[in-house]
Design a protein around this motif. Structure first.
Motif, PDB file in Angstrom:
ATOM      1  N   GLU A  76      14.607   1.766  15.827  1.00 53.66           N
ATOM      2  CA  GLU A  76      13.602   2.716  15.332  1.00 53.66           C
ATOM      3  C   GLU A  76      14.239   4.058  14.983  1.00 53.66           C
ATOM      4  N   ILE A  77      15.130   4.546  15.844  1.00 51.05           N
ATOM      5  CA  ILE A  77      15.760   5.845  15.617  1.00 51.05           C
ATOM      6  C   ILE A  77      16.673   5.793  14.395  1.00 51.05           C
ATOM      7  N   VAL A  78      17.488   4.741  14.289  1.00 49.72           N
ATOM      8  CA  VAL A  78      18.405   4.635  13.147  1.00 49.72           C
ATOM      9  C   VAL A  78      17.620   4.558  11.839  1.00 49.72           C
ATOM     10  N   ALA A  79      16.524   3.825  11.840  1.00 51.75           N
ATOM     11  CA  ALA A  79      15.705   3.724  10.628  1.00 51.75           C
ATOM     12  C   ALA A  79      15.129   5.076  10.242  1.00 51.75           C
ATOM     13  N   ASP A  80      14.637   5.827  11.237  1.00 51.90           N
ATOM     14  CA  ASP A  80      14.005   7.108  10.940  1.00 51.90           C
ATOM     15  C   ASP A  80      15.027   8.181  10.581  1.00 51.90           C
ATOM     16  N   GLU A  81      16.184   8.154  11.239  1.00 53.06           N
ATOM     17  CA  GLU A  81      17.153   9.223  11.031  1.00 53.06           C
ATOM     18  C   GLU A  81      18.011   8.994   9.800  1.00 53.06           C
ATOM     19  N   PHE A  82      18.338   7.738   9.510  1.00 57.33           N
ATOM     20  CA  PHE A  82      19.277   7.449   8.425  1.00 57.33           C
ATOM     21  C   PHE A  82      18.685   6.606   7.307  1.00 57.33           C
ATOM     22  N   GLY A  83      17.463   6.127   7.493  1.00 61.92           N
ATOM     23  CA  GLY A  83      16.855   5.287   6.466  1.00 61.92           C
ATOM     24  C   GLY A  83      17.492   3.918   6.360  1.00 61.92           C
ATOM     25  N   VAL A  84      18.169   3.463   7.408  1.00 64.65           N
ATOM     26  CA  VAL A  84      18.853   2.169   7.427  1.00 64.65           C
ATOM     27  C   VAL A  84      18.222   1.313   8.517  1.00 64.65           C
ATOM     28  N   THR A  85      17.856   0.088   8.176  1.00 63.84           N
ATOM     29  CA  THR A  85      17.243  -0.804   9.153  1.00 63.84           C
ATOM     30  C   THR A  85      18.286  -1.769   9.706  1.00 63.84           C
ATOM     31  N   LEU A  86      18.342  -1.854  11.024  1.00 62.18           N
ATOM     32  CA  LEU A  86      19.211  -2.795  11.705  1.00 62.18           C
ATOM     33  C   LEU A  86      18.329  -3.865  12.347  1.00 62.18           C
ATOM     34  N   PRO A  87      18.492  -5.135  11.972  1.00 62.60           N
ATOM     35  CA  PRO A  87      17.661  -6.191  12.560  1.00 62.60           C
ATOM     36  C   PRO A  87      17.879  -6.283  14.067  1.00 62.60           C
ATOM     37  N   VAL A  88      16.841  -6.677  14.773  1.00 65.42           N
ATOM     38  CA  VAL A  88      16.909  -6.895  16.214  1.00 65.42           C
ATOM     39  C   VAL A  88      16.774  -8.382  16.476  1.00 65.42           C
ATOM     40  N   VAL A  89      17.736  -8.962  17.203  1.00 68.12           N
ATOM     41  CA  VAL A  89      17.713 -10.384  17.529  1.00 68.12           C
ATOM     42  C   VAL A  89      17.852 -10.534  19.031  1.00 68.12           C
ATOM     43  N   ALA A  90      17.275 -11.582  19.575  1.00 66.22           N
ATOM     44  CA  ALA A  90      17.334 -11.846  21.006  1.00 66.22           C
ATOM     45  C   ALA A  90      18.377 -12.921  21.290  1.00 66.22           C
ATOM     46  N   GLY A  91      19.264 -12.634  22.225  1.00 68.09           N
ATOM     47  CA  GLY A  91      20.197 -13.651  22.717  1.00 68.09           C
ATOM     48  C   GLY A  91      21.530 -13.679  22.019  1.00 68.09           C
ATOM     49  N   GLU A  92      21.597 -14.235  20.816  1.00 71.72           N
ATOM     50  CA  GLU A  92      22.860 -14.429  20.100  1.00 71.72           C
ATOM     51  C   GLU A  92      22.773 -13.841  18.693  1.00 71.72           C
ATOM     52  N   PRO A  93      23.817 -13.166  18.236  1.00 74.22           N
ATOM     53  CA  PRO A  93      23.790 -12.646  16.861  1.00 74.22           C
ATOM     54  C   PRO A  93      24.062 -13.763  15.864  1.00 74.22           C
ATOM     55  N   PRO A  94      23.534 -13.669  14.664  1.00 71.96           N
ATOM     56  CA  PRO A  94      23.870 -14.652  13.624  1.00 71.96           C
ATOM     57  C   PRO A  94      25.359 -14.616  13.305  1.00 71.96           C
ATOM     58  N   GLU A  95      25.868 -15.719  12.863  1.00 74.77           N
ATOM     59  CA  GLU A  95      27.288 -15.832  12.519  1.00 74.77           C
ATOM     60  C   GLU A  95      27.642 -14.798  11.457  1.00 74.77           C
ATOM     61  N   GLY A  96      28.771 -14.113  11.677  1.00 71.90           N
ATOM     62  CA  GLY A  96      29.268 -13.167  10.697  1.00 71.90           C
ATOM     63  C   GLY A  96      28.654 -11.783  10.767  1.00 71.90           C
ATOM     64  N   ARG A  97      27.722 -11.551  11.691  1.00 75.21           N
ATOM     65  CA  ARG A  97      27.104 -10.234  11.812  1.00 75.21           C
ATOM     66  C   ARG A  97      27.792  -9.430  12.917  1.00 75.21           C
TER      67      ARG A  97
END
Length: 760
Positions: A76-97
């Motif tokens: 939420e903070i990164v989106a509001d401060e920089f206009g960049v959205t970072l996806p939130v995932v539970a448990g394991e990150p997708p390959e290559g991220r």
């Protein structure tokens, strides 16, 4: 899951001495003091290398929604401060991220990620570990608050990278608090202040690691048990407003009581001067919990009980007052009503501790029921009645401690001035012994300096430093060590809205956060300059209308040529800015300039007079065109009128600082706007040097004063509400007023509206 952080983490930690400090040398060409994270962490190593977050995802523990909240707050903070959205995932990150693992260390996958960093999460409550490496990052808290504070530090390492991405500086940070109690005092917000309240909790209090709010509530919530109190509070504030200002007549923003006695101060901002619904209060409490903030409701008792006594004159200690400030402690009905109100707040907020006020008791055995009784006995029994009520419910009692301290109230001192009793201080000297005899479970806010610290330490009562002004403390760590304060509380005494808190709390809260949290002292001048650099970004986050130069979007700037308007040299009668460094300068990407008087016949500034006998009171400036904003670099020739407290001393906070002048901005269609020059709000005196910065102007270190101290000028930004309408003219106008301080204009930087190519 294994994060590939170990090589970097080991390398960085190997370079950390056992007593490493958080201050890191600035990068070459850096304009700010060397504090990449504020408050300063216990142990930190911050590198110039970056981790690009273009493909980053925030990894949170699976399952429990509450354990995921710190990671979602980061997104939420990164989106509001920089206009960049970072996806939130539970448990394991997708390959290559690129993974940013966030949460409590006890949860998977946080524990697995933290185990590969090469440094342990601190054992202390609220401690955290942040590690940013070549291929990922981990933010691990010892507990939930620790995870949130790790987020607040991680986001300070993030910066824009290109036009549509961000990066984080590589770092390893281990951190935990110096003191456990880090609170602020605020009023219950009004209906139109709730959105700001949420931003304030996240972008000021969480960011600077505060963990509690003492929330004065009074009659500011619709009370089902006593609806006449809520309605009466709204009416009382309206009557005070109609009564008018008293500060110029009496020296205080308080109406006189019977026998020309000053009453307790007016807290007109509680509930926004009215009241909000219970659902609003629950929503506020939910936001506080989300951001790791404990709400300690302050339900004022005995005194500051305008909300009860004005609605129930029959309960007032002085019923002849138009607006009685205290209920009668000898009337059992006072407690029936008070406990009804208190229990209704307890039902809504479910607190662990309650603040019961008890400062500024002026009435003191005033009414026929109380007259002749020992005021100390009345005071003590009032405290104990409420303490017993709360203890039965398992709730701690906190209160102001001034009436226990001899230096405040012993011998019932009276201060008189011009026939007006300014403060009548009842003799409550016996109160502390009476309270101490029954209980040692009273917790105190001390604002009586070290005299109070020593007293409460001797009594064995838990205490914090109330009304903390860290920028004025001379030996904070010594004070804490001598008497054992558990922390501090930064007050505001004004409505929970941006202008008032910008005047009364935000700069002090940002500065004092380092005293309350950090194990490291900052050089005071560096710290003051750093706080001045931080405030524009804070304003960009919390303001509903942030200055364009503080916006997340890329901006274009142009330093304007004012030479044709220069009418004074940099030194005049009573003021001397000849030590300013000429040329172009930068702060946080904002260019600004000081003219060289050698190039312009000895003149390099614009000064406007304020009276007909002065220099011209209107000076045209060579400014035209379409601009999103104008940043005026300015100073003042001397001190203005002392600023009135913008909270409980005035109904008109926007008039609390003296108007020295204004910029008259005329558009081509002849519509006129004004940008005000207010002393100690958007400008300071020429020789002020580095001091606690103003929220509404950026301090700029511009050279040296004649005595060798840093010379500071102020950048005040006017936001153009009509950026597509050309500006035809700008005129500096001096305003008549009580002081001799005149406005000095040194430069103007114009800010363009972003173009499409700036964003793509």
């Amino acid at each position: 899951m294994t994060l590939r952080l170990a090589p970097l983490a080991c390398l960085l930690l190997a370079a950390l001495p056992a007593s490493s400090v958080g201050a890191v040398p600035p990068s070459p060409g850096a304009a700010r003091p060397p504090y990449p994270i504020w408050p300063i962490p216990r142990e930190a190593r911050v590198e110039d290398e970056r981790l690009l977050l273009t493909d980053a995802v925030i990894v949170v523990p699976p399952g429990d929604a509450r354990s995921q909240e710190p990671g979602r707050v980061l997104a939420e903070i990164v989106a509001d401060e920089f206009g960049v959205t970072l996806p939130v995932v539970a448990g394991e990150p997708p390959e290559g991220r690129t993974p940013i693992v966030v949460g409590e260390v006890a949860a998977e996958p946080v524990s697995a990620a933290a185990s590969h960093v090469g440094s342990a999460v601190p054992d202390a409550a609220e401690g955290y570990l942040v590690a940013v490496g070549r291929s990922g990052a981990v933010v691990a808290g010892r507990d939930r608050r620790g995870a949130l504070y790790g987020v607040s530090s991680f986001v300070q390492l993030v910066h824009r990278w290109g036009k549509q991405s961000v990066a984080a500086r590589r770092a390893v940070v281990r951190d935990w608090p110096f003191l456990p109690v880090r609170w602020v005092h605020l009023y219950l917000p009004g209906r139109d202040q709730l959105d700001f309240a949420r931003r304030y909790m996240r972008d000021v209090l969480l960011r600077f690691k505060y963990n509690g709010i003492v929330l004065e509530v009074g009659g500011g919530m619709r009370l089902q048990s006593h609806p006449e109190i809520s309605a009466g509070w709204k009416r009382t504030v309206a009557e005070w407003y109609a009564h008018g200002e008293t500060i110029d007549k009496l020296g205080e923003g308080i109406p006189l009581g019977t026998a020309r006695r000053f009453a307790a101060s007016l807290h007109v901002g509680v509930g926004g001067g009215a009241f909000i619904e219970k659902d609003d209060v629950r929503r506020l409490a939910g936001w506080a919990d989300l951001y790791g903030l404990e709400i300690v409701p302050e339900v004022q008792a005995l005194t500051h009980t305008y909300y009860i006594a004005s609605a129930h004159h029959e309960l007032a200690e002085d019923p002849d007052m138009p607006w009685p400030d205290s209920y009668c402690p000898s009337n059992p009905e006072s407690y029936r009503v008070y406990f009804d109100v208190l229990d209704e707040y307890l039902d809504v907020l479910r607190p662990k501790r309650v603040h019961i006020g008890h400062d500024e008791w002026r009435a003191g055995a005033f009414c026929p029921r109380c007259r002749g009784k020992d005021p100390g006995a009345l005071y003590a029994e009032d405290v104990l009645k409420i303490h017993r009520h709360l203890k039965e419910k398992g709730i701690e009692t906190w209160m102001w401690g001034d009436h226990f301290v001899d230096g405040h109230n012993r011998f019932g001192k009276k201060w008189s001035e011009g026939g007006v009793v300014r403060y009548e201080r009842p003799d409550t000297a016996s109160a502390r012994d009476r309270v101490a005899k029954e209980t040692g479970e009273i917790h105190v806010f001390n604002w009586s300096d070290e005299e109070g610290d020593a007293l409460f330490h001797r009594l064995g009562w838990t205490f914090v430093v109330g009304n903390l002004a860290g920028s004025e403390e001379k030996d904070w760590r010594g004070r804490v060590a001598r008497h054992g304060a558990l922390g501090g509380e930064v007050s505001s005494w004004g409505a929970w809205e941006e202008f008032v808190l910008g005047k009364l709390q935000i700069p002090e809260a940002v500065y004092s956060s380092n005293l309350l949290w950090s194990g490291h002292d900052a050089n005071k001048e560096d710290a003051l300059e750093h706080v001045g650099d931080l405030l524009p970004a804070v304003r960009g986050l919390v303001s509903a209308s942030p200055p364009p130069s503080a916006a997340a979007d890329p901006m274009r700037f142009e330093v304007l040529d004012l030479a044709s308007a220069f009418n004074q040299p940099p030194k005049g009668e009573g003021w001397d800015l000849s030590g300013l460094k000429p040329g172009r300068h930068y702060v946080e990407g904002l260019p600004w300039a000081i003219a060289d008087p050698v190039m312009w016949g000895g003149r390099s500034v614009v000064v406007a007079g304020r009276r007909a006998a002065d220099e011209p009171t209107r000076v045209p400036l060579p400014i035209r065109g379409r601009w999103a904003s104008l940043v005026f670099v300015q100073s003042a020739t001397g001190p203005g009128r002392p600023t009135v407290h913008a909270g409980d001393q005035t109904h008109f906070p926007h008039e609390s600082s003296e108007l020295l002048g204004f910029y008259e901005i005329r558009f081509e269609d002849d519509l006129v706007q004004a940008h005000e020059i207010r002393y100690e709000e958007t400008v300071g005196r020429w020789d002020q040097g580095l001091a606690l910065p103003f929220y509404f102007a950026r301090p700029l270190v511009a050279g040296r004063l004649p005595d060798g101290r840093s010379a500071v000028v102020w950048a005040s930004e006017w936001r153009n509400p009509r950026p597509d309408v050309p500006i035809a003219s700008v005129t500096l106008v001096g305003a008549p007023g009580p002081s001799n301080a005149r406005p000095i204009l040194l430069g103007v930087t114009a800010v363009e509206k972003p173009r499409v190519e700036d964003l793509r």
